[in-house]
Design an enzyme around this catalytic site. Structure first.
Site, PDB file in Angstrom:
ATOM      1  N   TYR A   1     -29.159  -2.004 -24.642  1.00  0.00           N
ATOM      2  CA  TYR A   1     -29.339  -0.701 -24.032  1.00  0.00           C
ATOM      3  C   TYR A   1     -28.814   0.407 -24.927  1.00  0.00           C
ATOM      4  CZ  TYR A   1     -24.474  -0.097 -22.431  1.00  0.00           C
ATOM      5  OH  TYR A   1     -23.129   0.113 -22.334  1.00  0.00           O
TER       6      TYR A   1
ATOM      7  N   SER B   1     -17.530   3.076 -21.891  1.00  0.00           N
ATOM      8  CA  SER B   1     -18.228   1.794 -21.906  1.00  0.00           C
ATOM      9  C   SER B   1     -18.850   1.523 -20.550  1.00  0.00           C
ATOM     10  CB  SER B   1     -17.240   0.679 -22.254  1.00  0.00           C
ATOM     11  OG  SER B   1     -16.317   0.523 -21.196  1.00  0.00           O
ATOM     12  N   LYS B   2     -19.505   0.390 -20.467  1.00  0.00           N
ATOM     13  CA  LYS B   2     -20.247   0.044 -19.249  1.00  0.00           C
ATOM     14  C   LYS B   2     -19.397   0.114 -17.991  1.00  0.00           C
ATOM     15  CE  LYS B   2     -22.851  -3.020 -22.016  1.00  0.00           C
ATOM     16  NZ  LYS B   2     -23.350  -4.318 -22.374  1.00  0.00           N
ATOM     17  N   ARG B   3     -18.122  -0.202 -18.140  1.00  0.00           N
ATOM     18  CA  ARG B   3     -17.309  -0.214 -16.926  1.00  0.00           C
ATOM     19  C   ARG B   3     -17.048   1.192 -16.378  1.00  0.00           C
ATOM     20  NH1 ARG B   3     -12.077   0.977 -18.189  1.00  0.00           N
ATOM     21  NH2 ARG B   3     -11.730   1.088 -20.434  1.00  0.00           N
TER      22      ARG B   3
END
Length: 496
Positions: free
Chosen positions: A15, A252-254
């Site tokens: 992604y 980040s993704k979190r």
RNA sequence: GGCGCUAUCGUCUAGGGGUUAGGACGUCAGAUUCUCAAUCUGGAGACCCGGGUUCGAUUCCCGGUAGCGCUACCA
């Protein structure tokens, strides 16, 4: 200045992170400002992490974001191929050249061995740096061993003591050569390492300005050493600051929505995202203007208006910009963009006709100033699709619901209308105002509650035409007319 | 650990040796509207710390601290 050529070089690992998106955006802005060329290069040397199927997704995300490029894997160009995986022979050629000229050497150390040495060095408090052991192997012997099939990586000989470059955003930047161990150029599997591939590619693609994240600052001396070894002139470097999450850790993704895809799914407009990301690190010449379209940014864009310090990603401010751009759009367009969200919420089924889309435009208009992004539309429009008579009654209180003077007079008048317009609704309320003496809130509130089942929501001026028009459409979830709502309300009121 | 990068309101930023340190998001208050929201008006809110340099530092220099990054046969 020679003709500007810049590149965006993502690795197709799933992604597009906003940090990368901003790097791409800045490269794009820089290229467009200078009338230069933007090259898209796929960095898929890490075969284990790169997946071919991610590439299409990557290009699709970038196009959605609103960027275009002049050369790339999908459109070719004079400096192709544009996938590193297809440039293996180039890397091989230059690595051989470096070995022949004595700037690089074969390394037969096993990764396990190196890792062990690394750990020991760390434990002993020493610099965990490659010892240079294989430098000592005679070139003929090394060549023989490599030719016989022994696993060998290729390393660059670092011989410089000072590295210095004028970073276009950070200014003069220096590194000491002592801290750099001989870097791997080609892995024992034959694949080039990042630092090697970028240099070869950037040079061969005649990149004039390398604009990238500042996590690459520490890589730059290695690359400069490579340019020198290859006898090439390094490009200009510009290192962009990191984007952080609210906790000041690298985003980040979190941290939630951080990929281009996630913003698309949220219903964030690409132009809003572009504008927001532009503001993360760059500012207009007047230091004040924040809402800028592409043409305005391109006209003004310059690397020396870029901040060096890292920036915390602020979803609230993105929302603000998104609201702004949403209101800028023609209603029909907003309706079209909202369709997937209505479908997902089960409020709309495809195919639908132009009348439905037109009506959706009204719905969207009614809720537009309550939402930050499009995925919130169905929830904001809930009281259009759902009418809860019980809730209406209990909101008003049973007594009030049954005996409200206002309601008692308004209801029969509305029920008598074959097709209620807002103009007529206004008249009715005026009549009732005259006969009851109630006005303002006292007049509107009971009517609003009886009609919508809620004590807050969009203006009745907008809702009534929506109710009426909606009730005549063939929708996945039928919409009740004002009269139907009142009948259902009256029934519920009698039961309490 | 070593090396590097960074440091202005909560957040994004402008600015720069002497400024009432400017703007935006958010926040608070008022106005307005049938409600919520939107909108408008107004308010609160910042130069990391310590040394220098200087008549004067938030600004220049050095150090500290903190955050982040690199220190890979990841990119």
């Amino acid at each position: 200045m020679q003709k500007v050529r810049v590149r965006f070089a993502p690795s197709p690992t799933g992604y597009v992170h906003v940090g990368n998106a901003r790097t791409a955006l800045f490269n794009w802005l820089f290229a467009r400002h200078h009338g230069g060329t933007l090259v898209l290069r796929i960095e898929d040397t890490d075969v284990e992490r790169s997946e071919q199927r991610y590439e299409d997704q990557l290009l699709e995300d970038l196009r959605w974001f609103g960027l275009d490029w002049d050369e790339g894997p999908d459109k070719g160009g004079p400096s192709g191929p544009y996938r590193q995986s297809e440039r293996q022979d180039l890397y091989r050629r230059y690595s051989m050249e470096l070995i022949e000229r004595g700037f690089a050497y074969y390394c037969f150390c096993s990764p396990e061995q190196l890792e062990q040495e690394r750990q020991e060095a760390l434990k002993a408090g020493r610099q965990p740096q490659y010892s240079g052991r294989c430098r000592k192997i005679a070139p003929e012997e090394a060549a023989r061993r490599a030719a016989s099939g022994e696993a060998a990586a290729i390393r660059l000989k670092i011989t410089e003591w000072n590295f210095r470059w004028n970073d276009l955003v950070h200014g003069e930047t220096t590194f000491s050569g002592e801290v750099i161990g001989d870097p791997i150029l080609v892995r024992s599997g034959g694949h080039p390492a990042y630092n090697f591939a970028v240099v070869v590619d950037d040079h061969l693609m005649q990149i004039t300005h390398v604009i990238r994240g500042d996590d690459h600052i520490s890589n730059t001396p290695r690359q400069v050493a490579l340019y020198h070894a290859l006898g090439w002139e390094p490009p200009e470097f510009a290192h962009l600051s990191t984007i952080l999450g609210p906790d000041r850790a690298r985003l980040s993704k979190r941290h939630g929505a951080t990929s281009l895809e996630s913003f698309r799914l949220l219903g964030i407009l690409p132009e809003a995202l572009r504008n927001y990301l532009t503001l993360l690190g760059w500012s207009a010449a007047d230091g004040k203007t924040e809402i800028l379209n592409d043409a305005e940014v391109i006209a003004q864009f310059s690397l020396d208006h870029i901040t060096k310090s890292p920036a915390v990603f602020d979803q609230e401010k993105l929302n603000w910009l998104n609201r702004h751009y949403l209101k800028q759009l023609p209603l029909k367009r907003v309706a079209e963009l909202s369709v997937p969200f209505f479908v997902e919420a089960g409020l709309l089924s495809e195919p639908y006709g132009p009348p439905v889309l037109g009506w959706l435009g009204l719905v969207v208009e009614a809720v537009l100033n309550k939402i930050d992004y499009l995925s919130q539309v169905p929830e904001a429009a809930r009281l259009i699709f759902e009418y809860d008579a019980e809730a209406a009654v209990s909101l008003l209180g049973g007594e009030e619901a049954r005996g409200s003077e206002v309601l008692l007079q308004v209801a029969p008048k509305i029920l008598a209308e074959p097709k209620l317009t807002y103009a007529r609704f206004r008249e009715i309320l005026k009549e009732v105002q005259k006969s009851t003496g109630k006005k303002g809130k006292d007049l509107f509130h009971p009517v609003r509650v009886a009609l919508t089942g809620a004590d807050s929501g969009p203006e009745l001026e907008k809702l009534i035409p929506i109710f009426e028009a909606g009730s005549e459409l063939d929708l996945a979830r039928p919409v009740l007319s004002a009269a139907a709502r009142l009948r259902s309300f009256a029934a519920a009121a009698r039961m309490t």
